[in-house]
Design an enzyme around this catalytic site. Structure first.
Site, short mmCIF file in Angstrom:
data_model
loop_
_atom_site.label_atom_id
_atom_site.label_comp_id
_atom_site.label_asym_id
_atom_site.label_seq_id
_atom_site.Cartn_x
_atom_site.Cartn_y
_atom_site.Cartn_z
N CYS A 103 30.57 43.78 33.77
CA CYS A 103 30.13 43.49 35.14
C CYS A 103 28.63 43.67 35.31
O CYS A 103 28.01 42.95 36.08
CB CYS A 103 30.87 44.37 36.14
SG CYS A 103 30.71 46.12 35.78
N GLU A 115 34.22 47.30 43.93
CA GLU A 115 33.34 47.25 42.75
C GLU A 115 33.41 45.82 42.22
O GLU A 115 34.34 45.47 41.50
CB GLU A 115 33.81 48.26 41.70
CG GLU A 115 33.79 49.72 42.17
CD GLU A 115 32.38 50.26 42.34
OE1 GLU A 115 31.43 49.65 41.81
OE2 GLU A 115 32.22 51.29 43.01
P1 NAD Z 1 40.04 39.69 39.23
O1 NAD Z 1 39.41 39.81 40.57
O2 NAD Z 1 40.58 38.39 38.81
O3 NAD Z 1 41.24 40.74 39.05
C1 NAD Z 1 41.07 42.14 39.23
C2 NAD Z 1 42.41 42.77 39.59
O4 NAD Z 1 42.82 42.25 40.84
C3 NAD Z 1 43.55 42.50 38.62
O5 NAD Z 1 44.31 43.68 38.46
C4 NAD Z 1 44.37 41.42 39.33
O6 NAD Z 1 45.74 41.44 39.02
C5 NAD Z 1 44.17 41.81 40.78
N1 NAD Z 1 44.33 40.70 41.72
C6 NAD Z 1 44.20 39.37 41.50
N2 NAD Z 1 44.42 38.67 42.64
C7 NAD Z 1 44.70 39.58 43.60
C8 NAD Z 1 45.00 39.49 45.00
N3 NAD Z 1 45.05 38.33 45.64
N4 NAD Z 1 45.19 40.65 45.69
C9 NAD Z 1 45.11 41.84 45.06
N5 NAD Z 1 44.84 41.99 43.74
C10 NAD Z 1 44.63 40.87 43.03
O7 NAD Z 1 38.91 40.19 38.22
P2 NAD Z 1 38.95 40.20 36.63
O8 NAD Z 1 38.85 38.81 36.13
O9 NAD Z 1 40.05 41.07 36.15
O10 NAD Z 1 37.57 40.98 36.32
C11 NAD Z 1 36.35 40.33 36.21
C12 NAD Z 1 35.50 40.55 37.45
O11 NAD Z 1 35.43 41.92 37.75
C13 NAD Z 1 34.06 40.10 37.26
O12 NAD Z 1 33.63 39.47 38.43
C14 NAD Z 1 33.31 41.40 37.07
O13 NAD Z 1 31.95 41.36 37.42
C15 NAD Z 1 34.08 42.32 37.96
N6 NAD Z 1 33.92 43.69 37.53
C16 NAD Z 1 33.24 44.55 38.33
C17 NAD Z 1 33.04 45.86 37.91
C18 NAD Z 1 32.29 46.86 38.74
O14 NAD Z 1 32.38 48.04 38.43
N7 NAD Z 1 31.58 46.45 39.77
C19 NAD Z 1 33.55 46.28 36.68
C20 NAD Z 1 34.24 45.36 35.90
C21 NAD Z 1 34.43 44.07 36.34
#
Ligand code: NAD
Length: 479
Positions: free
Chosen positions: A257, A223
């Site tokens: 998002c 997602e």
């Molecule tokens: P992010 O990708 O920085 O982090 C998301 C999660 O991934 C966190 O729990 C983080 O600790 C973990 N993470 C970070 N690096 C990782 C790695 N190398 N391996 C595994 N896990 C890792 O995203 P964010 O800043 O928390 O959220 C914002 C983003 O999420 C935006 O791009 C937004 O569009 C997207 N988003 C999508 C949806 C959807 O339903 N499609 C919903 C909300 C947010």
């Protein structure tokens, strides 16, 4: 903070693996949990939210700096509890095996499809709707009869820790376990051999997670984010559109998002649109700084990134429109006032990256096909919005664009429909969940053929006789 040592990483890995093995063992002990067991798990999840909703809202507020309490109640707590109740009421129907038609040649055998839980589901969630994006997939995974491990975001540390403790209060660790930690923990978590892994977050991290999961052949639901366009049709009534657009853009200060990322507007209406949108913004948010309804940007780093996007766009020639006169934010305050940008182009980062904040570029178009081309030349968006009254134009946009989901004459609303699948496509994600779609996402749909006592199958067993040719010719006509 120092990066963890190899020894620390290895301990963390073993701890995570131990939880996974514990859950897998428990799953083996009951691979087809009954409806009452699943209903009880959903009820406990609902009670957990009921019990802790106020505290969670306080903690999320602290994590953000300012987070509208009403937004937390509506978009996190109410939406999550509604999805839990929706699933609870439909468990019996969703769990039922499906009869499938049987090919004529195999009559009177029967075909059916069983819906079986997969085992242990991993969930990695982001900070922007920190509660809802953990509880949403958890609901669907529990309804489908699975065990679940969750790694919530480190950017909402107060909530994530309280959620971990609350889950431990309502669930045994072999049912649901929450593991807190930063990106390093996320990395270890995504390398676990789950039966399915749901990742909600950025496209960049999604790629890394998908790679880690592929090593275990763990299927993933991604997602992700992206740039979701709002197409304003020439046939639309600007005054009614702009309130809806401003709300969808500014809820959670644009850190959604599926927030509209930019607006495509008929060239002749750009100025009128910018005026109408500013009026709507002022109506919804008469002020920004200190307004408890207007959410802060999550961190100084994110605020800096958003300011840089605006500065760069301005340097490269964009016109910056601020609905409220600019004010210097007091130290530590992160309520960034909305900004409209006119005259943007593809050199600007603001048109290449997901914005994820209260900045709305306005892109002019001449003919509808130009707007459609503009969308199609970019990555497939997570959401697309169309505003207007002309049905032919609406249908053209629906037929000629591909996006994760669509709301017509509104923003965000498709996300809240329990009976619509939610998920991205291409760079905005893969796979979908919510409601029965989520139930199926976390189930193995197992095809089963039940042979009848009176089967004629032995007629085609070897040794093959010459007379078989005539029978095969008849069969070929009916299969
Ligand atoms: P992010 O990708 O920085 O982090 C998301 C999660 O991934 C966190 O729990 C983080 O600790 C973990 N993470 C970070 N690096 C990782 C790695 N190398 N391996 C595994 N896990 C890792 O995203 P964010 O800043 O928390 O959220 C914002 C983003 O999420 C935006 O791009 C937004 O569009 C997207 N988003 C999508 C949806 C959807 O339903 N499609 C919903 C909300 C947010």
């Amino acid at each position: 903070m120092n990066a963890p040592t190899e020894a620390e990483l290895s301990t963390r890995r073993s701890e995570l693996l131990a939880v996974l093995h514990h859950q897998r063992e428990a799953f083996r002990g009951d691979m087809s949990p009954s409806r009452p067991i699943r209903a009880d798990r959903l009820n406990r999840l609902d009670r957990l939210l009921e019990t802790h909703a106020d505290r969670f809202a306080d903690l999320i507020q602290k994590d953000f700096g300012v987070r509208s309490r009403t937004e937390t109640v509506i978009a996190e707590v109410m939406l999550s509890r509604a999805a839990i109740r929706h699933a609870g009421k439909r468990l019996r129907a969703w769990m039922k095996p499906r009869r499938a038609p049987t090919s004529l040649a195999f009559w009177p055998g029967r075909s059916l499809v069983l819906r079986q839980p997969l085992g242990v589901i991993g969930i990695i969630s982001p900070w922007n709707y920190t509660l809802q994006l953990a509880v949403g997939p958890l609901t669907d995974a529990l309804a489908a009869g699975n065990r679940v491990m969750i790694k919530p975001s480190e950017l909402t540390p107060l909530f994530s820790e309280a959620f971990r403790a609350a889950v431990a209060e309502f669930f045994a660790p072999e049912e649901v376990a929450v593991v807190t930690g930063d990106a390093g923990t996320g990395k270890e978590f995504s390398a676990l051999p789950f039966d399915h892994l749901v990742f909600t977050g950025s496209t960049a991290v999604g790629r890394i997670v998908a790679e880690a999961a592929a090593k275990n052949l763990t299927p993933v639901t991604l997602e992700l984010g992206g740039k979701s366009p709002a197409i304003i049709d020439a046939s639309c009534d600007l005054s009614s559109v702009c309130d809806r657009l401003a709300w969808g853009k500014l809820i959670n200060a644009g850190q959604t998002c599926i927030a509209p990322d930019y607006a495509l507007v008929p060239r002749t209406q750009v100025e009128a649109f910018a005026q109408a949108l500013q009026s709507s913004i002022r109506k919804l948010f008469p002020s920004f700084q200190g307004n408890p309804d207007y959410t802060s940007i999550i961190s100084e780093r994110h605020l800096e990134r958003l300011r840089d996007l605006v500065t760069e766009a301005k340097t490269l020639g964009a016109r910056v429109i601020e609905p409220e006169p600019p004010q210097d934010l007091p130290a530590g305050a992160r309520q960034m006032a909305p900004i409209l940008l006119i005259g943007v182009n593809d050199q600007m980062r603001v048109m290449r990256e997901e914005i994820f904040g209260p900045i709305l570029p306005i892109v002019p178009y001449d003919a509808l096909d130009d707007a459609i081309d503009y969308v199609n030349r970019r990555d497939r968006p997570l959401a697309l919005y169309w505003f207007g009254a002309d049905r032919a134009n609406r249908d053209a946009v629906l037929a000629k664009t591909i996006s994760g989901g669509v709301s017509i004459n509104d923003t965000l609303a498709h996300f809240a429909q329990h009976d619509l699948p939610f998920g991205g496509v291409g760079a905005s994600g893969q796979g979908h969940y919510h409601g029965e779609y989520g139930f199926l996402r976390f189930s193995k749909e197992k095809p089963v053929f039940v042979q009848s006592r009176f089967s004629g199958a032995s007629l085609i067993y070897p040794p093959y006789k010459p007379s078989l040719g005539a029978l095969l010719r008849v069969l070929a006509r009916f299969t």
